[in-house]
Design an enzyme around this catalytic site. Structure first.
Site: not given
Length: 688
Positions: A45, A375, A405, A435, A468, A564, A592
């Site tokens: 992270n 992703r 990213r 997204h 997640y 979170r 998530h």
């Protein structure tokens, strides 16, 4: 009250989140190996923080100094450095504590000076057979361009080659992408001991094998270091360049981007530190961190368990949604047509989504499939299904987000592979990331086209679906599927007007609808009607939305937040946020999913969304939030939210001081929300 006191800087709030991860490494109620893995998560992270948030701050400082503006960003930089330094010191202490605890469990992570003769011989053989072919020293000469040579976030050994009064320098890349970072050594008596060594220390031990015969030297000394680069890139628009070409070019640019962080072993000689700083063009704005002997702790995410089963979390087998296994359904489409299905990962298996897309790829009734990928897994079965569908004559459209990213390179690969298979691949417009998590399957049934849609909060990724928490709504409800169809049309024609009656779609209507719904709660509170707002988010930093929540609190609307990560809002400010309660949960799964709940005068509205409350998600990305129209599914989500807010084990307060205080249990029963949710969903599936 000054305006700056109404908001927590998002960078400091992000660091506070990562400190919650570090709390999990310190939590003695967690199994030992899981605690070690949390150190890896913290480190990974922090690397991303420096690539993205710190790099952005550095750019802001440079621009503000050029414009002669105020020094707020520089002051923030100092606060960041101080906070990271304090957390890193805690990290080092925890690491040493965990090494001792592992030794008590007969697991020994030893260094090159602790090897037995037998282990020394074994290591030299291991080096020659597996490691030597991946080692090529980079000699540091006056004309060596280290910014060009060094890889982002790789650990290197900086080596002193000493001959009399002369010192030469070289760098060795630690090839943890090719050879395991943790190597099991032959056991010594007593046999129950399980010795391991880090790849770094194998190289330290084998320095002679690397340099002998090429250099004359009296001594070799090695010190670890790591560099982190700015992860941003510029899309230089050229009339003839496709987005894929621009992204490929920009990724090459990232490989040689400016460093923003330099971490080195704290006993590295000053002369060597200065050589590296100069060669890496480290500026006064960059983070320069003296650290321990080891870097790239992100590899510890995969720390192996060579001990007893109780050193890791007890497995929670993923649950099948029993509705799909009903005997009356011939396939997944029959089940979804009968009623909406809600999956909640990682408690439910992701296999249901994979299987539905597999069925769609060869079902003669399926006419077309549209899906967007952001992703996906490295060996994605979803990609395989889309290719098979194209081979089977289906009309397949895949929207590939090239600007995701750190996944850009993988997505360029998938785009090329899909195109070669005959899939119609389209990309988002530059600057407008997609997204949302959607697919739409069109099927011919009894002479009519029936559509099946997926709207989710997380990526179509088999790997992260095991780690997640995320929702998938599968529906054949035409009110929703027709609007998902419009979203895909909007993606293909982003400048054509489009309207939605049910879906909340960024950047089309999300901000307006969210403002309207918050304002409705304010009006209801003022009229004495039931009011309330409950949000579950990854990040809450958009000032317009934060201000709306402050206004709601000031009007007597109860606001419950479960955030979170970053949270700019400050709860419990007198007269401003007295009615806002904010907590965060960090546990074995990464929280998530995004859920918006509005009391709506007693007729609750519940939305599942791909969007956090960040300016980029509301105004500059294509995001989709769907209302839950089925009362049964709506109640299921409300029950799960209630369990989360009843957590007495892993919940922390979000407060002005960024203290990460645990929510006190008091006389309430012990509730660890993630385990309680597993039991709740398991009981639902058994009662279907």
């Amino acid at each position: 009250m000054g305006q700056e006191k109404l908001y927590i800087e998002k960078e400091l709030s992000w660091l506070s989140f990562n400190e919650r991860v570090l709390q999990e490494a310190a939590d003695k109620s967690n199994p030992l190996i899981e605690r070690m893995r949390f150190l890896g998560i913290y480190s990974n992270n922090l690397d991303e923080f420096y690539k993205v948030r710190f790099a952005e701050l550095k750019r802001r400082i440079i621009i503000s100094e050029e414009q002669g503006s105020n020094s707020h960003s520089r002051h923030l930089l100092g606060k960041i450095q101080s906070r990271v330094l304090k957390a890193d010191q805690e990290f080092d202490g925890l690491y040493n504590e965990l090494l001792l605890e592992m030794a008590r469990n007969q697991i020994f992570l030893i260094n090159e000076r602790q090897l037995s003769v037998n282990q020394q011989n074994w290591l030299r053989h291991y080096f020659k057979q597996y490691l030597r072919q991946h080692i090529t020293p980079i000699l540091i000469n006056p004309d060596t361009d280290l910014v060009q040579f060094l890889k982002d976030d790789y650990t290197y050994l900086a080596v002193e080659i000493i001959r009399g009064d002369t010192i030469r320098y070289a760098l060795l890349e630690i090839p943890s992408d090719k050879v395991p970072r943790f190597v099991n050594l032959p056991p010594e008596a007593p046999r129950r001991r399980k010795p391991m060594i880090l790849l770094d220390n194998i190289l330290r031990y084998c320095l002679d094998d690397i340099f002998k015969g090429f250099f004359d030297y009296d001594a070799l000394n090695a010190y670890s270091m790591k560099m982190t680069r700015d992860a941003e890139y510029d899309l230089v628009h050229e009339m003839e360049a496709s987005l894929m070409e621009l992204m490929s070019s920009s990724l090459k640019q990232r490989l040689t981007a400016e460093p923003v962080r330099f971490v080195y072993q704290r006993d590295m000689p000053n002369a060597l530190v200065e050589v590296l700083r100069e060669k890496l063009t480290i500026s006064r704005y960059d983070s320069i961190v003296p650290g321990g002997r080891y870097h790239n702790f992100k590899d510890f995410i995969n720390f192996p368990n060579v001990g007893k089963a109780n050193l890791v979390n007890k497995p929670l087998p993923r649950l099948r949604h029993i509705w799909f296994d009903k005997a009356q359904f011939r396939n997944g489409f029959d089940a979804i047509r009968e009623r909406d299905v809600l999956l909640y990962y990682p408690y439910h298996t992701f296999e249901h989504v994979l299987e539905l897309l597999r069925q769609a790829s060869f079902d003669p009734s399926v006419l077309a499939i549209k899906i967007n990928i952001y992703r996906v897994a490295k060996d994605s079965r979803i990609i395989d299904s889309m290719i098979h569908a194209a081979h089977n004559g289906k009309k397949v459209t895949v929207v590939v987000e090239l600007q995701a990213r750190f996944d850009e390179e993988a997505n360029i690969h998938w785009a090329k592979r899909l195109t070669e298979a005959g899939v119609h691949v389209i990309f988002s417009a530059p600057g407008l990331k997609i997204h949302a998590k959607l697919f739409l399957i069109s099927r011919k049934e009894n002479g009519e086209v029936v559509r099946y849609a997926h709207i989710g909060t997380g990526n179509f990724n088999e790997k992260t679906a095991r780690l997640y928490t995320d929702y998938s709504l599968l529906t054949a409800d035409a009110r929703i599927t027709n609007e998902v169809r419009r979203v895909f049309n909007f993606i293909e024609n982003p400048y054509r007007p489009v309207t939605f009656d049910y879906l909340m779609v960024s950047p089309q209507n999300s901000r307006r609808l969210l403002y309207e719904m918050v304002d409705r709660e304010i009006a209801n509170a003022q009229q004495g009607l039931p009011s309330g707002i409950t949000l579950k988010l990854n990040n809450l930093v958009d000032k317009g939305l934060v201000d709306r929540l402050y206004a709601a609190s000031s009007s007597g609307v109860p606001v419950n937040l479960l955030v979170r990560g970053m949270c700019s809002l400050i709860p419990n400010l007198e007269g401003i946020s007295d009615n806002i309660r904010a907590i965060s949960i960090v546990d074995r799964y990464l929280e998530h999913d995004r859920v918006y709940i509005f009391e709506n005068g007693g007729d609750k509205k519940v939305y599942l969304s791909s969007a956090d409350w960040m300016t980029r998600n509301i105004d500059y990305r294509i995001e989709v939030a769907t209302p839950l129209l089925d009362p049964r599914l709506k109640q299921r989500v409300l029950d799960i939210i209630d369990i989360l807010f009843s957590d007495t084990v892993k919940a922390r307060y979000i407060d002005k001081e960024l203290s990460n205080r645990y929510v006190p249990r008091g006389n309430r029963r012990k509730v660890r929300a993630q385990l309680a949710i597993y039991d709740y969903i398991k009981s639902l599936e058994q009662s279907e």
